[in-house]
Every structure is written in C-alpha cells, then in structure tokens.
Design a protein around this motif. Sequence first.
Motif, PDB file in Angstrom:
ATOM      1  N   ALA A  43      14.522  11.579  44.880  1.00  0.00           N
ATOM      2  CA  ALA A  43      15.258  11.897  43.657  1.00  0.00           C
ATOM      3  C   ALA A  43      14.496  12.972  42.872  1.00  0.00           C
ATOM      4  N   ALA A  44      13.171  12.890  42.899  1.00  0.00           N
ATOM      5  CA  ALA A  44      12.350  13.905  42.226  1.00  0.00           C
ATOM      6  C   ALA A  44      12.269  15.199  43.022  1.00  0.00           C
ATOM      7  N   GLU A  45      12.240  15.103  44.343  1.00  0.00           N
ATOM      8  CA  GLU A  45      12.123  16.284  45.196  1.00  0.00           C
ATOM      9  C   GLU A  45      13.478  16.916  45.515  1.00  0.00           C
ATOM     10  N   GLY A  46      14.539  16.133  45.426  1.00  0.00           N
ATOM     11  CA  GLY A  46      15.874  16.593  45.790  1.00  0.00           C
ATOM     12  C   GLY A  46      16.359  17.848  45.090  1.00  0.00           C
ATOM     13  N   PRO A  47      16.120  17.975  43.778  1.00  0.00           N
ATOM     14  CA  PRO A  47      16.612  19.199  43.118  1.00  0.00           C
ATOM     15  C   PRO A  47      16.085  20.485  43.747  1.00  0.00           C
ATOM     16  N   TYR A  48      14.880  20.464  44.294  1.00  0.00           N
ATOM     17  CA  TYR A  48      14.327  21.661  44.931  1.00  0.00           C
ATOM     18  C   TYR A  48      15.123  22.003  46.196  1.00  0.00           C
ATOM     19  N   LEU A  49      15.468  20.983  46.970  1.00  0.00           N
ATOM     20  CA  LEU A  49      16.263  21.205  48.186  1.00  0.00           C
ATOM     21  C   LEU A  49      17.669  21.662  47.838  1.00  0.00           C
ATOM     22  N   VAL A  50      18.284  21.004  46.865  1.00  0.00           N
ATOM     23  CA  VAL A  50      19.633  21.380  46.433  1.00  0.00           C
ATOM     24  C   VAL A  50      19.634  22.804  45.881  1.00  0.00           C
ATOM     25  N   GLY A  51      18.633  23.121  45.075  1.00  0.00           N
ATOM     26  CA  GLY A  51      18.546  24.461  44.494  1.00  0.00           C
ATOM     27  C   GLY A  51      18.476  25.549  45.549  1.00  0.00           C
ATOM     28  N   MET A  52      17.620  25.341  46.554  1.00  0.00           N
ATOM     29  CA  MET A  52      17.513  26.350  47.619  1.00  0.00           C
ATOM     30  C   MET A  52      18.838  26.489  48.359  1.00  0.00           C
ATOM     31  N   GLY A  53      19.492  25.373  48.635  1.00  0.00           N
ATOM     32  CA  GLY A  53      20.781  25.414  49.327  1.00  0.00           C
ATOM     33  C   GLY A  53      21.837  26.162  48.528  1.00  0.00           C
ATOM     34  N   LEU A  54      21.908  25.893  47.235  1.00  0.00           N
ATOM     35  CA  LEU A  54      22.902  26.569  46.392  1.00  0.00           C
ATOM     36  C   LEU A  54      22.623  28.059  46.268  1.00  0.00           C
ATOM     37  N   VAL A  55      21.364  28.426  46.177  1.00  0.00           N
ATOM     38  CA  VAL A  55      21.020  29.861  46.105  1.00  0.00           C
ATOM     39  C   VAL A  55      21.434  30.558  47.398  1.00  0.00           C
ATOM     40  N   LEU A  56      21.145  29.943  48.526  1.00  0.00           N
ATOM     41  CA  LEU A  56      21.558  30.547  49.803  1.00  0.00           C
ATOM     42  C   LEU A  56      23.077  30.636  49.904  1.00  0.00           C
ATOM     43  N   LEU A  57      23.779  29.619  49.408  1.00  0.00           N
ATOM     44  CA  LEU A  57      25.240  29.656  49.387  1.00  0.00           C
ATOM     45  C   LEU A  57      25.738  30.835  48.557  1.00  0.00           C
ATOM     46  N   ARG A  58      25.184  31.035  47.358  1.00  0.00           N
ATOM     47  CA  ARG A  58      25.625  32.144  46.498  1.00  0.00           C
ATOM     48  C   ARG A  58      25.301  33.499  47.124  1.00  0.00           C
ATOM     49  N   LEU A  59      24.142  33.611  47.757  1.00  0.00           N
ATOM     50  CA  LEU A  59      23.816  34.875  48.423  1.00  0.00           C
ATOM     51  C   LEU A  59      24.789  35.143  49.567  1.00  0.00           C
ATOM     52  N   HIS A  60      25.154  34.102  50.294  1.00  0.00           N
ATOM     53  CA  HIS A  60      26.124  34.248  51.386  1.00  0.00           C
ATOM     54  C   HIS A  60      27.493  34.633  50.821  1.00  0.00           C
ATOM     55  N   GLN A  61      27.899  33.986  49.742  1.00  0.00           N
ATOM     56  CA  GLN A  61      29.189  34.316  49.129  1.00  0.00           C
ATOM     57  C   GLN A  61      29.210  35.757  48.645  1.00  0.00           C
ATOM     58  N   THR A  62      28.114  36.196  48.083  1.00  0.00           N
ATOM     59  CA  THR A  62      28.012  37.575  47.604  1.00  0.00           C
ATOM     60  C   THR A  62      28.140  38.540  48.769  1.00  0.00           C
ATOM     61  N   ARG A  63      27.489  38.214  49.865  1.00  0.00           N
ATOM     62  CA  ARG A  63      27.551  39.056  51.072  1.00  0.00           C
ATOM     63  C   ARG A  63      28.972  39.103  51.620  1.00  0.00           C
ATOM     64  N   THR A  64      29.645  37.946  51.653  1.00  0.00           N
ATOM     65  CA  THR A  64      31.009  37.865  52.168  1.00  0.00           C
ATOM     66  C   THR A  64      31.950  38.674  51.295  1.00  0.00           C
TER      67      THR A  64
END
Length: 164
Positions: A134-155
């Motif tokens: 629960a304490a470490e999860g936000p870091y994993l979620v954050g990286m995933g969301l950033v990669l998603l936004r970068l992919h969306q921007t590329r698309t």
Amino acid sequence: RQSTAMATVVDYVIAALEAYFILMNVTVERCYCHAPLMKGDSRFLIPETIAFCEKNNRLFLARPEWMKVATCVSAYAFCPFNVLIGVAALTGAWARLKNPILVYIGAKVYAVLYYHFMEFTSSMPPTNLVPYFAAEGPYLVGMGLVLLRLHQTRTVAKGKAKRT
C-alpha cells in the motif's frame, strides 16, 4: 471526447502522485539520507514513518548502506524529475518532455526493482505485505500512468501525422 476527458483525469492523478512523491523526497527521504530515523523525532511525517516501518518495513529502519544511498538518490536526484512530470501532467507538455521523462522512468524502474529485490532477499524481508505494498504501490501506479500518457501522446502525434 471521452479519451480527452480520461487523459485529463489521468493527468490530475499523475499530478497528485507527483506531489506526494515530492513531499516524500523533501521530508522523509532527505531526513533518512542524512541520519537514521530515531524515535522522538517530531519532524513532519517522521513519527508516522517510524511507526509504519516498525510494523511493516524493519529493514528501512536498519538503514543498510545500499538503502541509504538509494534513498539519497531518490531524495535529491529523482525529485527534479518528479517536478518535471508534474509540470507535464498539469500543462500537457508530454510530447515536449518525453525524452527526459523516459530516461527518468527507466532509472526509476531499475531503482524500484533493485529496491524490492534487495528488500525481499534481505535478512529482514517485509512480513505484512498489504501495508507494505500500500505504501509502495503509488510508485508503481505512477510509473504505469506516466508510461500510459507518453504512449497516448505518441499515438495522438502519429494520428495527426497520418492525417496531414
């Protein structure tokens, strides 16, 4: 329109996560970098961090050298990148800031994988996994969301290029 609204929601979530990461960078991580966390320390978030670690992450309080160094890197070297991602999320500058963000995310993925490998193979692995993640999860979620936004921007950029 729905994808634009969803991107906006994701951007706000990313901005909130980055604000949280920056808060941790400038409080707990910087304190930990300079000296062991000690009971009785009343600086912002330190009593809560100590209480959490006593129950869920004893290795953090043991402060092995590798964890001290990793935490110092996070506190000082990663903090500006958290600001950069927050700026990208709030201004929509994903395409312009893509390259430094990707370099940072690569470093962060490596750091998180290394941290968890060392944590779970140590003599004091976490025993309470739900609060630990629960304490470490936000870091994993954050990286995933950033990669998603970068992919969306590329698309989106590719779609615009095809139409012209």
